[in-house]
Design a protein around this motif. Sequence first.
Motif, PDB file in Angstrom:
ATOM      1  N   GLN B 173      16.596 -45.946  31.471  1.00 41.20           N
ATOM      2  CA  GLN B 173      15.530 -45.249  32.162  1.00 41.20           C
ATOM      3  C   GLN B 173      14.203 -46.018  32.172  1.00 41.20           C
ATOM      4  O   GLN B 173      13.432 -45.919  33.111  1.00 41.20           O
ATOM      5  CB  GLN B 173      15.323 -43.939  31.416  1.00 41.20           C
ATOM      6  CG  GLN B 173      14.977 -42.811  32.277  1.00 41.20           C
ATOM      7  CD  GLN B 173      15.347 -41.505  31.594  1.00 41.20           C
ATOM      8  OE1 GLN B 173      15.588 -41.429  30.398  1.00 41.20           O
ATOM      9  NE2 GLN B 173      15.383 -40.459  32.389  1.00 41.20           N
ATOM     10  N   TYR B 174      13.945 -46.741  31.115  1.00 39.46           N
ATOM     11  CA  TYR B 174      12.648 -47.405  30.997  1.00 39.46           C
ATOM     12  C   TYR B 174      12.729 -48.897  31.292  1.00 39.46           C
ATOM     13  O   TYR B 174      11.804 -49.477  31.835  1.00 39.46           O
ATOM     14  CB  TYR B 174      12.070 -47.183  29.590  1.00 39.46           C
ATOM     15  CG  TYR B 174      11.779 -45.746  29.344  1.00 39.46           C
ATOM     16  CD1 TYR B 174      10.608 -45.163  29.818  1.00 39.46           C
ATOM     17  CD2 TYR B 174      12.693 -44.936  28.678  1.00 39.46           C
ATOM     18  CE1 TYR B 174      10.340 -43.826  29.619  1.00 39.46           C
ATOM     19  CE2 TYR B 174      12.444 -43.595  28.472  1.00 39.46           C
ATOM     20  CZ  TYR B 174      11.260 -43.043  28.949  1.00 39.46           C
ATOM     21  OH  TYR B 174      11.011 -41.716  28.757  1.00 39.46           O
ATOM     22  N   HIS B 175      13.803 -49.499  30.874  1.00 38.75           N
ATOM     23  CA  HIS B 175      13.973 -50.932  31.115  1.00 38.75           C
ATOM     24  C   HIS B 175      15.294 -51.181  31.811  1.00 38.75           C
ATOM     25  O   HIS B 175      16.207 -51.741  31.216  1.00 38.75           O
ATOM     26  CB  HIS B 175      13.909 -51.713  29.799  1.00 38.75           C
ATOM     27  CG  HIS B 175      12.552 -51.695  29.203  1.00 38.75           C
ATOM     28  ND1 HIS B 175      11.466 -52.280  29.809  1.00 38.75           N
ATOM     29  CD2 HIS B 175      12.091 -51.143  28.063  1.00 38.75           C
ATOM     30  CE1 HIS B 175      10.389 -52.081  29.069  1.00 38.75           C
ATOM     31  NE2 HIS B 175      10.734 -51.393  28.003  1.00 38.75           N
ATOM     32  N   ASP B 192      10.339 -61.323  33.550  1.00 44.70           N
ATOM     33  CA  ASP B 192      10.140 -60.147  32.706  1.00 44.70           C
ATOM     34  C   ASP B 192       8.810 -59.532  33.119  1.00 44.70           C
ATOM     35  O   ASP B 192       7.772 -60.161  32.998  1.00 44.70           O
ATOM     36  CB  ASP B 192      10.086 -60.601  31.246  1.00 44.70           C
ATOM     37  CG  ASP B 192       9.885 -59.426  30.315  1.00 44.70           C
ATOM     38  OD1 ASP B 192      10.242 -58.298  30.712  1.00 44.70           O
ATOM     39  OD2 ASP B 192       9.358 -59.635  29.211  1.00 44.70           O
ATOM     40  N   PRO B 194       6.477 -55.633  33.601  1.00 45.10           N
ATOM     41  CA  PRO B 194       6.473 -54.275  33.056  1.00 45.10           C
ATOM     42  C   PRO B 194       6.522 -53.148  34.086  1.00 45.10           C
ATOM     43  O   PRO B 194       6.553 -51.991  33.701  1.00 45.10           O
ATOM     44  CB  PRO B 194       5.155 -54.220  32.282  1.00 45.10           C
ATOM     45  CG  PRO B 194       4.265 -55.195  32.961  1.00 45.10           C
ATOM     46  CD  PRO B 194       5.125 -56.237  33.602  1.00 45.10           C
ATOM     47  N   LEU B 195       6.522 -53.468  35.387  1.00 44.38           N
ATOM     48  CA  LEU B 195       6.353 -52.384  36.355  1.00 44.38           C
ATOM     49  C   LEU B 195       7.627 -52.054  37.138  1.00 44.38           C
ATOM     50  O   LEU B 195       7.563 -51.504  38.222  1.00 44.38           O
ATOM     51  CB  LEU B 195       5.205 -52.731  37.322  1.00 44.38           C
ATOM     52  CG  LEU B 195       3.878 -53.066  36.642  1.00 44.38           C
ATOM     53  CD1 LEU B 195       2.787 -53.308  37.672  1.00 44.38           C
ATOM     54  CD2 LEU B 195       3.442 -51.962  35.703  1.00 44.38           C
ATOM     55  N   ARG B 198       7.674 -48.403  38.096  1.00 42.46           N
ATOM     56  CA  ARG B 198       6.424 -47.733  38.451  1.00 42.46           C
ATOM     57  C   ARG B 198       6.426 -47.389  39.945  1.00 42.46           C
ATOM     58  O   ARG B 198       6.956 -48.127  40.751  1.00 42.46           O
ATOM     59  CB  ARG B 198       5.257 -48.657  38.125  1.00 42.46           C
ATOM     60  CG  ARG B 198       3.945 -47.944  38.094  1.00 42.46           C
ATOM     61  CD  ARG B 198       2.828 -48.927  37.824  1.00 42.46           C
ATOM     62  NE  ARG B 198       1.595 -48.422  38.385  1.00 42.46           N
ATOM     63  CZ  ARG B 198       0.847 -47.519  37.783  1.00 42.46           C
ATOM     64  NH1 ARG B 198       1.210 -47.065  36.613  1.00 42.46           N
ATOM     65  NH2 ARG B 198      -0.250 -47.080  38.362  1.00 42.46           N
ATOM     66  N   HIS B 218      -0.872 -53.168  43.223  1.00 45.17           N
ATOM     67  CA  HIS B 218      -0.734 -53.505  41.798  1.00 45.17           C
ATOM     68  C   HIS B 218       0.651 -54.063  41.479  1.00 45.17           C
ATOM     69  O   HIS B 218       0.782 -54.991  40.687  1.00 45.17           O
ATOM     70  CB  HIS B 218      -1.020 -52.285  40.933  1.00 45.17           C
ATOM     71  CG  HIS B 218      -2.478 -52.078  40.691  1.00 45.17           C
ATOM     72  ND1 HIS B 218      -3.285 -53.063  40.175  1.00 45.17           N
ATOM     73  CD2 HIS B 218      -3.275 -51.003  40.908  1.00 45.17           C
ATOM     74  CE1 HIS B 218      -4.523 -52.613  40.063  1.00 45.17           C
ATOM     75  NE2 HIS B 218      -4.556 -51.364  40.510  1.00 45.17           N
ATOM     76  N   GLU B 222       1.098 -57.843  40.082  1.00 44.35           N
ATOM     77  CA  GLU B 222       1.684 -58.120  38.770  1.00 44.35           C
ATOM     78  C   GLU B 222       2.916 -59.020  38.900  1.00 44.35           C
ATOM     79  O   GLU B 222       3.127 -59.918  38.082  1.00 44.35           O
ATOM     80  CB  GLU B 222       2.040 -56.799  38.069  1.00 44.35           C
ATOM     81  CG  GLU B 222       2.444 -56.940  36.604  1.00 44.35           C
ATOM     82  CD  GLU B 222       1.325 -57.460  35.700  1.00 44.35           C
ATOM     83  OE1 GLU B 222       0.143 -57.441  36.108  1.00 44.35           O
ATOM     84  OE2 GLU B 222       1.652 -57.908  34.574  1.00 44.35           O
ATOM     85  N   LYS B 225       1.682 -62.407  39.350  1.00 44.03           N
ATOM     86  CA  LYS B 225       1.094 -62.878  38.097  1.00 44.03           C
ATOM     87  C   LYS B 225       2.188 -63.363  37.129  1.00 44.03           C
ATOM     88  O   LYS B 225       1.981 -64.288  36.354  1.00 44.03           O
ATOM     89  CB  LYS B 225       0.317 -61.725  37.463  1.00 44.03           C
ATOM     90  CG  LYS B 225      -0.652 -62.124  36.386  1.00 44.03           C
ATOM     91  CD  LYS B 225      -1.576 -60.946  36.113  1.00 44.03           C
ATOM     92  CE  LYS B 225      -2.051 -60.931  34.685  1.00 44.03           C
ATOM     93  NZ  LYS B 225      -2.686 -59.662  34.330  1.00 44.03           N
ATOM     94  N   ARG B 226       3.332 -62.710  37.174  1.00 44.09           N
ATOM     95  CA  ARG B 226       4.439 -63.107  36.293  1.00 44.09           C
ATOM     96  C   ARG B 226       5.263 -64.239  36.889  1.00 44.09           C
ATOM     97  O   ARG B 226       6.329 -64.550  36.386  1.00 44.09           O
ATOM     98  CB  ARG B 226       5.357 -61.905  36.035  1.00 44.09           C
ATOM     99  CG  ARG B 226       4.638 -60.683  35.519  1.00 44.09           C
ATOM    100  CD  ARG B 226       4.488 -60.741  34.018  1.00 44.09           C
ATOM    101  NE  ARG B 226       3.605 -59.676  33.566  1.00 44.09           N
ATOM    102  CZ  ARG B 226       3.562 -59.192  32.340  1.00 44.09           C
ATOM    103  NH1 ARG B 226       4.348 -59.693  31.420  1.00 44.09           N
ATOM    104  NH2 ARG B 226       2.713 -58.256  32.015  1.00 44.09           N
TER     105      ARG B 226
END
Lengths: 665, 294
Positions: B173-175, B192, B194-195, B198, B218, B222, B225-226
Amino acid sequence: MSETMQSAEPRVGVYVCHCGINIAAKVDIAAVVEFAKTLPYVIVVRDYKFMCSDPGQELLQQDIKELGLNRIVVASCSPLMHEATFRHATEAAGLNQFYFQMANIREHVSWVTADKALATRKSQALVSAAVRRVVLNEPLEHQKVPVKPNVLVVGGGIAGIHAALTLANAGKQVTLVEREPTIGGHMAKFDKTFPTLDCAACILTPKMSMVRSHPNITMLTYAEVVGVEGYVGNFTVKVKKKARYVHEELCVGCNECVEACVYKEGRFTDTFNEGLSKRKPVYMPFPQATPSVVLIDPESCIELKTGKCKKQCATACTRNAIDFTMTDEIVALEVGAIIIATGFQTFDATRIPQYGYGKFPNVYTSLEVERLVNASGPTGGEVQLRDGSTPKRVGIIHCVGSRDEKTNRHCSRVCCMYSLKLAHLIHERTDAEVYNLYIDMRTPGKGYEEFYDKLLKEGVNFIRGRAAEVTDWTVTPEEEGKLVIRAEDTLIGVVRRIPVDMVVLSVGLEAHADADEVRRLFNISCSKEGWFLERHPKLAPVSTFTDGIFIAGACQGPKDIPDTVAQAGAAVAEALALVDRGFVELEPNTAFITKELCSGCHTCIAMCPFSAIRYNKEAGVAEINPALCKGCGTCVAACPSGAAQQHLFTDEQIFQEIEGVLNYV
Amino acid sequence: MNHLYYPGCSLKSTGRAYEESLLAVCATLGVGLTELQDWNCCGATSYMAIDEVKAFALAARNLALAEEQGKVGPGTPTVDLVAPCAACYLVLAKAQHCLEENKEVGGKITAALAAAQLQYTGRVVMRHPLDLFTNALGLDAIKAQVTKPLTGLKVACYYGCQIVRPYATFDDQYHPMTMDHLVTALGGTPVDWPLKTRCCGGSLTGTVQEVGLRMSYHLLKEARKRGADVLLTACPLCQFNLECYQDPMKALFPDHEPLPVLYFTQLMGLALGLERARLGLQRLFVPFRQPVGV
Ligand SMILES: Cc1cc2nc3c(=O)[nH]c(=O)nc-3n(C[C@H](O)[C@H](O)[C@H](O)COP(=O)(O)OP(=O)(O)OC[C@H]3O[C@@H](n4cnc5c(N)ncnc54)[C@H](O)[C@@H]3O)c2cc1C
Ligand code: SF4
Ligand code: SF4
């Protein structure tokens, strides 16, 4: 009392209690009395407002003496409430107490029946059943079994330490078994304790060394209980002492061996420091470890793994304490009572991946931070990040693995308070801006709310809302290079992003992963979460369903040190009450086997949940040990030959009872 | 391997490239997809907010059709229904849960189906293509067919909010990681970031555009940026929001830099050596010109 009186024709007295209006308001007492008079063998029937009162008891005692009654029935409340009362009254009047029978017309009738006529009929049926049954009752004696005076305490945290010392001071011989190489438990890892902020070591280490030196205490560390047999007052316990490869009686804890080890630096995870430092294969768990004896870890020691080490440690030891040939050892103990105080484990923070533990180096668990703030910890009490720098902003997330449908539903009770403690210590030592993210602040306890208030005034920030995540997704320049805690501030209704250098996860308290194995070993129960179950949550909070085994501390449920110590004291009082009495009285409602009827089929042996039945090879029959039998009746129901019967519950007694209910008019 | 396929309205319109690439990839991998006949709206869009029962009844009709056409019923095994659109996937799954757990709504839906001579007995398994490729087909089978590995390509895998929430049936669910593993199997390098789950802005981009755009902005920022060269989606609405609005985004956030946004099936197709036109790559607003397979 004369033999003739007991074997004579039954003469039954029936006493119907009003219980104030508890029974009388629903049951027509006069009708029950009139009905009881018609029952066989009944000599006298009376009713009274409170049968359990002194005058109530005197009624039946007088009748025993004056009317020569030899059977007594009281129709009143639940046997759990007053069976003992009336049995004693019966006995005091010279009759065997098992000639008494109770009919429950309160819990089973008046409290649960709406219709008065039906309640009255049901009461009559129960009285009829009791009268028919009591006629068949036999005189029985409680079995007296002597109790061994020694006590075993399992777990050397603050609960076990306090219990062992109190028992030892009362003159009992105590064995304290701890599975780690040192006693102390979680408390030994803390620097300060809430709410008084007194130094944990200053209050704990003296108790630890007292355990070590007390003449009445035998301390078995690095040891585990592997077998328990017997019953209340008479347990035989087997303890496995793991090999330390260092003789405890020779080692003086000088640490020369550690210095001399071929590893110049520590290389292996130091579990006492929660992995924040490294140790050598030969090590002292921590400076105040008790016993102050080193040990060698077989997983990392070159000599123990390959047999090819220069063994500089052994050479360095002037006392020849090191011995690579040591093996595990089994110690047998005989004890009368056991106190289990195995404590808790903390929640594994990797189970909530959105908090980034294990992913972001500067996300810590509270227990790690306890080590960081500890003067004898890996940083000497400096609050440092992994790179050695000092955090300027710190976020503490409450309820990690507590109050959460997905992990644990319970409140861990201590984490709000320890989070406040850590907030204070971090703020004091680093001057960092500290944020506490909480769902509710739970600070019941003496001086606890006041401590919270003090923190509010110290300028620690409190944000009400469960943190959603810890992320390295940064949006503004001030967030750059920091961890961001995202949370809804439910007091002002906005989602906040809090950039911090350090995150502390206030992990909850959980039952040990092996709680179920321990529970089985000692034949006690645990809740589905693994907390050991007390016999009654209010009235028997330290007893278990197994007589002679008591529980104390966090193994029974999350609790702080004051409550843990209080509970340990309570467990000691119960254990003393047992061993000081010197004997136990066992209920005679045990099962017995009529040899002549037993075919030796073994059916009952496998079914007995208390392992009370043994097969007697010579006689070819099953035999029940009355001291182990709990009178559950399983074997009685299972026996195909009707050889297994139970005192107080013989087939005939039960049939008469049933018949009494069915044929009462 | 044969599966029923529920395209939903997007894959026939704004998300055509998703259908084109999915069908091409499945054909290449030997995964048969048979389009559900006479399918209707899944019940997503605003239906759900206005009348839940009607929305679920719509969804349930598709499930009932799937049982009928998949020839399953009481006492038989189940049939897979592949729904590539994240919203369809979620609504159909939600309807299944509702039918199972909510007696009151479930009863109304059953009655509605009966009025149309249909019934649903709970024998449809909803599958997202990510689940299909990862768990039914297996990454090894895909890897074996890669002819132009995505060597050196840095990919931000974006799962969106719907396929793993609230029912994390095939991924965390989160990752979530299934798409990342798929990219690795194709020879690419997932970044890798984090969004992954989102919100992209959803329908806000059409209603309160500024808010929607900021959310998409955003995500893209991001990902860049990664170090991502491309962002992959598994949902037509995400793709639409993230890709088609990059011009107005640039007007609102001058530091925005364009980033190609592809359906994960399009990139799969490239790695499998399929022609760009079969994968609908010509439909992109932000062209993807990274050399692949060199
Ligand atoms: C981060 C943190 C901070 C805290 N701070 C405070 C504070 O400031 N003030 C406060 O009042 N409370 C605090 N607490 C709560 C406190 O830790 C507990 O109240 C206390 O430790 C409970 O003591 P215990 O002896 O029951 O359990 P433990 O401390 O867990 O001790 C149990 C012992 O039993 C041993 N053991 C376990 N299983 C076995 C077995 N099968 N055989 C033999 N031995 C076994 C363990 O090794 C351990 O030594 C804190 C808790 C945490 C997590
Ligand atoms: S084993 Fe010997 S050298 Fe090592 S601490 Fe003990 S006494 Fe000292
Ligand atoms: S004590 Fe506080 S932090 Fe711990 S679980 Fe309860 S509410 Fe949460």
